[in-house]
Design an enzyme around this catalytic site. Structure first.
Site, short mmCIF file in Angstrom:
data_model
loop_
_atom_site.label_atom_id
_atom_site.label_comp_id
_atom_site.label_asym_id
_atom_site.label_seq_id
_atom_site.Cartn_x
_atom_site.Cartn_y
_atom_site.Cartn_z
N ALA A 22 -5.76 6.54 0.47
CA ALA A 22 -5.67 7.72 1.30
C ALA A 22 -6.59 7.40 2.57
O ALA A 22 -6.46 7.83 3.71
CB ALA A 22 -5.95 8.97 0.69
N THR A 26 -6.88 8.41 6.76
CA THR A 26 -8.04 9.46 7.42
C THR A 26 -8.33 9.28 8.73
O THR A 26 -8.46 10.27 9.57
CB THR A 26 -9.20 9.56 6.51
OG1 THR A 26 -9.77 8.48 6.69
CG2 THR A 26 -8.88 10.11 5.04
N ARG A 34 -9.66 13.29 -2.46
CA ARG A 34 -10.78 13.63 -3.31
C ARG A 34 -12.18 13.55 -2.64
O ARG A 34 -13.11 13.49 -3.34
CB ARG A 34 -10.69 12.73 -4.73
CG ARG A 34 -9.63 12.97 -5.72
CD ARG A 34 -9.48 11.95 -6.77
NE ARG A 34 -8.56 12.39 -7.68
CZ ARG A 34 -7.02 11.98 -7.20
NH1 ARG A 34 -6.66 11.31 -6.28
NH2 ARG A 34 -6.23 12.52 -7.93
N GLN A 104 -0.91 3.16 -1.76
CA GLN A 104 -0.67 4.35 -2.59
C GLN A 104 -0.40 5.55 -1.55
O GLN A 104 0.12 6.58 -1.99
CB GLN A 104 -2.00 4.73 -3.03
CG GLN A 104 -2.40 3.63 -4.23
CD GLN A 104 -3.66 4.00 -4.92
OE1 GLN A 104 -3.83 4.58 -5.80
NE2 GLN A 104 -4.81 3.62 -4.23
N ASP A 107 2.73 7.82 4.00
CA ASP A 107 3.17 8.23 5.60
C ASP A 107 3.45 7.35 6.12
O ASP A 107 4.17 7.79 7.11
CB ASP A 107 1.57 8.60 5.87
CG ASP A 107 0.54 7.70 5.54
OD1 ASP A 107 1.03 6.26 6.00
OD2 ASP A 107 -0.50 7.77 5.35
N HIS A 122 3.78 4.86 -4.11
CA HIS A 122 4.02 6.25 -4.56
C HIS A 122 5.23 6.65 -3.62
O HIS A 122 5.33 8.05 -3.46
CB HIS A 122 2.92 6.87 -4.34
CG HIS A 122 1.64 6.71 -5.27
ND1 HIS A 122 0.56 7.05 -4.94
CD2 HIS A 122 2.01 6.28 -6.64
CE1 HIS A 122 -0.46 6.53 -6.10
NE2 HIS A 122 0.50 6.22 -7.06
N CYS A 155 26.54 18.16 0.48
CA CYS A 155 27.16 18.81 -0.64
C CYS A 155 26.40 20.18 -0.89
O CYS A 155 26.67 20.82 -1.84
CB CYS A 155 27.32 17.97 -1.90
SG CYS A 155 25.59 17.46 -2.49
N THR A 193 -9.89 3.69 -0.90
CA THR A 193 -9.37 4.30 -2.21
C THR A 193 -10.40 4.41 -3.20
O THR A 193 -11.15 3.43 -3.28
CB THR A 193 -8.01 3.24 -2.93
OG1 THR A 193 -7.91 3.90 -4.03
CG2 THR A 193 -8.82 1.69 -2.89
N ASN A 216 -15.22 0.82 1.08
CA ASN A 216 -14.84 2.12 0.80
C ASN A 216 -16.63 2.70 1.07
O ASN A 216 -17.50 2.17 0.74
CB ASN A 216 -14.73 2.29 -0.62
CG ASN A 216 -13.91 3.69 -0.73
OD1 ASN A 216 -13.05 3.95 -0.22
ND2 ASN A 216 -14.30 4.45 -1.78
#
Length: 252
Positions: A22, A26, A34, A104, A107, A122, A155, A193, A216
């Site tokens: 993620a 950002t 998190r 992961q 978008d 994902h 349908c 991540t 990170n």
């Protein structure tokens, strides 16, 4: 770490794999989960349920209205555009150095930036399908739906986003492909991540080389395994690599 050292390592690599989460998006103004400002922080949502519960397969089945209210307001960012990290990775692929992006995120910003070899562990908000007839549709079917629960135009069945919810399993074939890319990489760049969500995070343990670059802002369980650990903006770091390459090309 001096980024110039990282440039030299990249210049010697032709089988780079990137694994991200993620934090890569950002900088495109899509919140992560998190961090101190993430969606899962106290007060980061108002549903009355923990986000993990709202984004679970069982909640989707039993409370579809609540699921889609949360999903539309917190998970969809149709106006988001690729950030520096997305664009830099697409450029590294164009140069023939980057072989795959394993993400992961859901978008689709890596593809918007121009990356072609993207493994979305994902799923993606841009793919949706009818639970009854299986018809696939794009994001507009969810966003433009007049009802809270989007319905199939063929349908009338309920449309489900092609994303992996809590309680659901990852696509094993896709996971094995990602594992094979990681195992064969001569350089693995991990960024944006927390490396706390499995089985996706366990892919890092499959790396067999000696060029693990971890970018990170906050600590991860894999910090001690990284040969190069960078606490900085992933977009700025990756952009610096590509800018350096472009500058050299312009001087030639």
């Amino acid at each position: 770490m001096d980024v110039s050292e990282l440039r030299q390592i990249v210049a010697q690599s032709s089988n780079i794999v990137f694994f991200g989460g993620a934090g890569v998006s950002t900088e495109s103004h899509i919140p992560d989960f998190r961090s101190e400002t993430g969606l899962f922080r106290p007060g980061g949502h108002t549903t009355g349920y923990p986000p993990e519960r709202v984004l679970s397969g069982s909640f989707f089945r039993t409370h579809p209205e609540g699921f889609f209210e949360f999903y539309r307001s917190k998970m969809l960012y149709p106006d988001a555009r690729p950030g520096k990290a997305h664009l830099a990775l697409a450029e590294l692929e164009r140069q023939g150095r980057l072989q795959a992006v394993i993400t992961q995120n859901i978008d689709g910003l890596h593809q918007q930036a121009g990356s072609r070899h993207v493994l979305e562990l994902h799923g993606s908000v841009h793919r949706n399908f009818c639970l009854d007839c299986g018809t696939f549709c794009d994001l507009s079917a969810v966003i433009e739906s007049e009802s809270i629960i989007p319905r199939c135009r063929q349908c009338g069945g309920v449309i489900k986003p092609d994303v992996v919810l809590y309680e659901e399993s990852l696509d094993l074939e896709l996971l094995y492909r990602a594992r094979d890319f990681v195992r064969s990489a001569d350089m693995l760049i991990v960024g944006g991540t927390s490396l706390t969500v499995n089985p996706a995070a366990g892919l890092v343990a499959e790396y067999r080389g000696d060029k693990l670059i971890l970018i990170n802002r906050t600590p991860t369980p894999f910090d001690s395994r990284a040969q190069y650990l960078i606490r900085d903006s992933i977009g700025q770091v990756l952009e610096a690599l590509v800018a350096n390459k472009d500058a050299k090309d312009g001087e030639a």
